[in-house]
Design an enzyme around this catalytic site. Structure first.
Site, PDB file in Angstrom:
ATOM      1  N   LYS A 130      -2.628   1.280  -1.555  1.00 48.20           N
ATOM      2  CA  LYS A 130      -1.671   1.621  -0.493  1.00 48.20           C
ATOM      3  C   LYS A 130      -0.721   2.710  -0.981  1.00 48.20           C
ATOM      4  O   LYS A 130      -0.445   3.684  -0.269  1.00 48.20           O
ATOM      5  CB  LYS A 130      -0.889   0.364  -0.060  1.00 48.20           C
ATOM      6  CG  LYS A 130      -1.756  -0.650   0.681  1.00 48.20           C
ATOM      7  CD  LYS A 130      -1.044  -1.991   0.895  1.00 48.20           C
ATOM      8  CE  LYS A 130      -2.014  -3.009   1.498  1.00 48.20           C
ATOM      9  NZ  LYS A 130      -1.422  -4.343   1.708  1.00 48.20           N
ATOM     10  N   GLN A 142       3.257  -7.981  -0.408  1.00 51.34           N
ATOM     11  CA  GLN A 142       1.846  -8.320  -0.527  1.00 51.34           C
ATOM     12  C   GLN A 142       1.669  -9.839  -0.598  1.00 51.34           C
ATOM     13  O   GLN A 142       2.365 -10.521  -1.347  1.00 51.34           O
ATOM     14  CB  GLN A 142       1.254  -7.642  -1.779  1.00 51.34           C
ATOM     15  CG  GLN A 142      -0.263  -7.757  -1.900  1.00 51.34           C
ATOM     16  CD  GLN A 142      -1.025  -7.037  -0.789  1.00 51.34           C
ATOM     17  OE1 GLN A 142      -0.555  -6.062  -0.223  1.00 51.34           O
ATOM     18  NE2 GLN A 142      -2.197  -7.536  -0.459  1.00 51.34           N
ATOM     19  N   ASP A 191       3.446  -4.622   8.508  1.00 49.19           N
ATOM     20  CA  ASP A 191       2.307  -5.541   8.421  1.00 49.19           C
ATOM     21  C   ASP A 191       2.079  -6.267   9.749  1.00 49.19           C
ATOM     22  O   ASP A 191       1.025  -6.862   9.955  1.00 49.19           O
ATOM     23  CB  ASP A 191       2.548  -6.592   7.327  1.00 49.19           C
ATOM     24  CG  ASP A 191       1.854  -6.244   6.022  1.00 49.19           C
ATOM     25  OD1 ASP A 191       0.786  -5.606   6.073  1.00 49.19           O
ATOM     26  OD2 ASP A 191       2.376  -6.614   4.951  1.00 49.19           O
TER      27      ASP A 191
HETATM   28  N1  GUN Z   1      -2.886  -9.874   1.821  1.00 47.95           N
HETATM   29  C1  GUN Z   1      -4.095  -9.745   2.419  1.00 47.95           C
HETATM   30  N2  GUN Z   1      -4.021  -8.875   3.452  1.00 47.95           N
HETATM   31  C2  GUN Z   1      -2.747  -8.434   3.489  1.00 47.95           C
HETATM   32  C3  GUN Z   1      -2.057  -7.522   4.333  1.00 47.95           C
HETATM   33  O1  GUN Z   1      -2.590  -6.941   5.271  1.00 47.95           O
HETATM   34  N3  GUN Z   1      -0.739  -7.340   4.057  1.00 47.95           N
HETATM   35  C4  GUN Z   1      -0.104  -7.993   3.052  1.00 47.95           C
HETATM   36  N4  GUN Z   1       1.187  -7.752   2.876  1.00 47.95           N
HETATM   37  N5  GUN Z   1      -0.712  -8.847   2.257  1.00 47.95           N
HETATM   38  C5  GUN Z   1      -2.030  -9.067   2.484  1.00 47.95           C
END
Ligand code: GUN
Length: 287
Positions: A49, A93, A116
């Site tokens: 990311k 995350q 998110d």
């Molecule tokens: N863990 C698995 N998928 C995601 C996501 O899309 N965002 C975040 N913050 N954590 C995750």
């Protein structure tokens, strides 16, 4: 459906929009990511990311904490980012260590910066068909359907899985009035009794349950569209990293019967970061 091709197109579009903003003297989008602990998969996702932010001309901040961080400190850090005028998007995350409440963490993020799309305000807006941040994986799937122009109106979509991150928002989007929505949607989960009966009726199947190779060719009708959201790490001594990434779809038996299918790796996973970047740009524009 090649995720490499579709995600490259999305990223190119976002990069152009960011370049245009900068040329007009407008603010550069800024994503702040928080990573707690050192889970291998989470490390990989967050690194990817942050790297993509750089490639598309975004600013990014990565904040790391040890896995024994106390909840209050993490919440304070989120509050600080909420107040920070330069930060447009905040993501924490997941998963988080057991002693930290994911619910509290998600609800502390300002809905205006919830790129998110996990905050109850974002989910509520999505359910009501209002402008909202759409979680990256289902958003990435919608962008893929759009990119490959796969007809969805009036189709029967069967979503396997009801997680907050994928299955639930996916079912909302596919039944919404968005251009690649308007499906009749069935949501299946671990308590569903007649799963195969349902998948056999599906025009579109989204497999998001996290069980490698679960969907097999005998569970689908000829010509169905199959979207594989699985990304399970399975030990594999022949691979350099010691594991292979396996989808929820048994590709060998499903691919010959499907009209469209997303591969794993190289499918939906690649779309999710493009979707996150779209959300971060939107957050910057709205603010
Ligand atoms: N863990 C698995 N998928 C995601 C996501 O899309 N965002 C975040 N913050 N954590 C995750």
């Amino acid at each position: 459906m090649d995720g490499k091709v579709a995600s490259a197109a999305i990223k190119e579009k976002v990069k152009q929009l960011v370049d245009e903003r900068k040329a007009r003297g407008l603010k550069t989008p800024h994503l702040a990511a928080i990573l707690v602990g050192s889970d291998g998969a989470s490390e990989t996702y967050v690194a990817s990311k942050v790297k993509t932010c750089g490639e598309l001309g975004f600013n990014s901040t990565l904040i790391r904490f040890d896995s024994d961080i106390d909840e209050a400190t993490l919440l304070q850090q989120i509050e600080k980012l909420n107040q920070d005028e330069d930060v447009d998007g905040i993501l924490v995350q997941l998963p988080l260590p057991k002693h930290v409440s994911e619910e509290k963490v998600i609800e502390t993020i300002s809905p205006a910066k919830d790129v998110d799309g996990f905050h109850p305000v974002s989910v509520g807006r999505l359910v009501q068909g209002l402008d909202s941040f759409i979680p990256a994986t289902p958003y990435g799937i919608m962008l893929m359907l759009e990119y490959f122009q796969i007809p969805t109106v009036g189709k029967h979509a069967v979503v396997i899985g009801r997680s907050n991150i994928v299955g639930r928002p996916m079912s909302i989007l596919l039944s919404s009035q968005l251009p690649y929505g308007n499906c009749t949607v069935t949501v299946c989960h671990s308590k569903t009794k007649n799963l195969k009966e349902l998948t056999l009726q599906a025009d579109i199947i989204v497999a998001a349950l996290g069980r490698p190779g679960f969907l097999t060719g005998d569970m689908m009708k000829e010509g169905a569209v199959v979207i594989d959201v699985g990304i399970t790490r399975v030990p594999d001594a022949t691979k350099k990293k010691g594991f292979a990434i396996k989808g929820d779809v048994d590709f060998d038996s499903v691919a010959p019967k499907s009209s469209w299918i997303t591969p794993v790796p190289g499918g939906v996973g690649l779309m999710t970061i493009g979707a996150l970047m779209m959300n971060t740009l939107a957050a910057c524009e709205r603010r």
